[in-house]
Scaffold this active site. Structure first.
Site, short mmCIF file in Angstrom:
data_model
loop_
_atom_site.label_atom_id
_atom_site.label_comp_id
_atom_site.label_asym_id
_atom_site.label_seq_id
_atom_site.Cartn_x
_atom_site.Cartn_y
_atom_site.Cartn_z
CG ASP A 75 -60.28 34.70 -15.67
OD1 ASP A 75 -59.77 33.89 -16.46
OD2 ASP A 75 -59.81 35.86 -15.51
CD GLU A 137 -56.75 36.00 -20.54
OE1 GLU A 137 -56.11 36.42 -21.50
OE2 GLU A 137 -57.87 36.46 -20.24
ZN ZN Z 1 -59.88 35.36 -23.15
#
Ligand code: ZN
Length: 386
Positions: A75, A137
């Site tokens: 992401d 993340e």
């Molecule tokens: Zn990163």
């Protein structure tokens, strides 16, 4: 095609998937899964609850324990095209730099790992090599948390994890944790002229914040001996507060968004238990003496473990050998490394590009950083070949 050109081509494909954390990453995962399965990897995919995001865990070489994980999150943070010189989701080369959202954080590392997969596969490997591609993340490491659990449930025990966050190919052996919370106060509204008949949620929030700041001062005295972090202690910070309706109305609700950056797990436990007992023994009884419907609830937005510096570290030994870097540093930003470490996997951070370019318009990775990453992976290939 040479490996660097091949990596750039893959990076172009990865950047073109607009995998902003709020959106699906399934197309990117399907593309990476194809590349890895073409290379002969055994794949395992798992989706999040919404079904719109997936982790990919792929293994080359012999099955079993003791493997090395190459880990990257898929992401990216959002990009506002009006702030960019070129389209953020079209990889664009200018002056030895590759521009695009996610180029350094951290699709560059993923592209290099994917490009190298067939070479790793060709020569046979003496120990398992895993590719871990995760979701979410940037908004709390939710994908990595799930993945670490799935690996454990599958009975796989990798020995080492290399997290390719942008470190300029330097070796990073530690970072603080990042714990984020929202605490909601429910009071009892009433006329401002009679404050004792209501419960003012804003005022209770103020008392809570005051206690949190007192704890913040105490944490300074708890800084571990020799801590290399800046600042060396665990910090707390209130980032946002919202509550009340008008000056002359007793505030019925208030919410406080706060965070803690622990240098060690003990500090996090200390803050949580101190606040918890303050709420249970002082704030709640005083609120509920007026109305049983009042309350204080803390929501955990994310608790991402820090990466603790350890004496013996196979991950550090390997990456220092591969990069020729003779020291290891600590950084203030969080990564998925702490999650891998808390699952018993020796973890280290080393990847191409600079964190200075992450999360900004005109994010880029220098071509020579990609080349340096390929060199590291090629040394890993020499080390692991049968
Ligand atoms: Zn990163």
């Amino acid at each position: 095609m040479n490996m660097l050109a091949h990596t750039q081509e893959i990076l172009g494909r990865l950047v073109a998937f607009p995998t902003v954390s709020s959106d699906s990453n399934l197309d990117l995962i399907a593309y990476a899964a194809d590349l890895l399965s073409d290379a002969g990897a055994a794949l395992s995919l798992s989706r999040d609850e919404s079904g719109s995001k997936a982790n990919l865990f792929a293994t080359l070489g012999p099955p079993g324990d003791g493997g090395i994980v190459l880990s990257g999150h898929t992401d990216v943070v959002p990009a506002d095209p009006s702030e960019w010189t070129s389209d953020p989701f079209t990889l664009t080369e200018r002056g030895g730099r590759l521009y695009g959202r996610g180029t350094c954080d951290m699709k560059g590392f993923i592209a290099a790992a994917l490009a190298m997969a067939p070479r790793f596969a060709e020569s046979g490997l003496t120990r398992p090599l895993h590719f871990a591609l995760t979701y979410d993340e940037e908004i709390g490491c939710f994908g990595a948390r799930a993945l670490v659990g799935e690996i454990a449930n599958a009975g796989i025990k990798p020995a080492v994890a290399i997290i390719g966050e942008p470190t300029g190919m330097g070796v990073i052996e530690g970072h603080k944790g990042c714990y984020e919370y929202t605490t909601e106060f429910t009071g009892l509204e009433g006329h401002g002229s009679q404050p004792d008949r209501g419960i003012n949620a804003v005022e209770y929030a103020a008392r809570y914040i005051t206690r949190l700041l007192d704890l913040g001062e105490q944490l300074k005295a708890r800084a571990p001996e020799g801590s290399r972090f800046d600042p060396p202690w665990t910090t707390v910070q209130v980032g946002r507060i919202g509550g009340g309706t008008a000056r002359n109305v007793i505030a019925g609700a208030c919410s406080v968004e706060w965070e803690m950056r622990p240098v060690r797990l003990d500090d996090a436990a200390y803050v949580k238990s101190s606040l918890g007992s303050y709420v249970d023994t002082e704030l709640l009884p005083a609120m509920r003496a007026v109305s049983p419907h009042c309350g204080i609830v803390t929501h955990v937005i994310g608790e991402v473990e820090g990466l603790q510096v350890v004496g013996e570290s196979e991950a550090r030994d390997i990456v220092r050998e591969l990069t020729g870097c003779d020291h290891a540093d600590v950084v203030p930003f969080g990564t998925e490394a702490g999650l891998f470490q808390s699952a018993g996997i020796s973890s280290i951070i080393c990847g191409p590009g600079s964190i200075a370019q992450a999360h900004k318009p005109d994010e880029f990775i220098a071509v020579d950083q990609l080349a340096a990453c390929l060199e590291m992976l090629d040394k890993l290939h020499q080390k692991l070949r049968a």
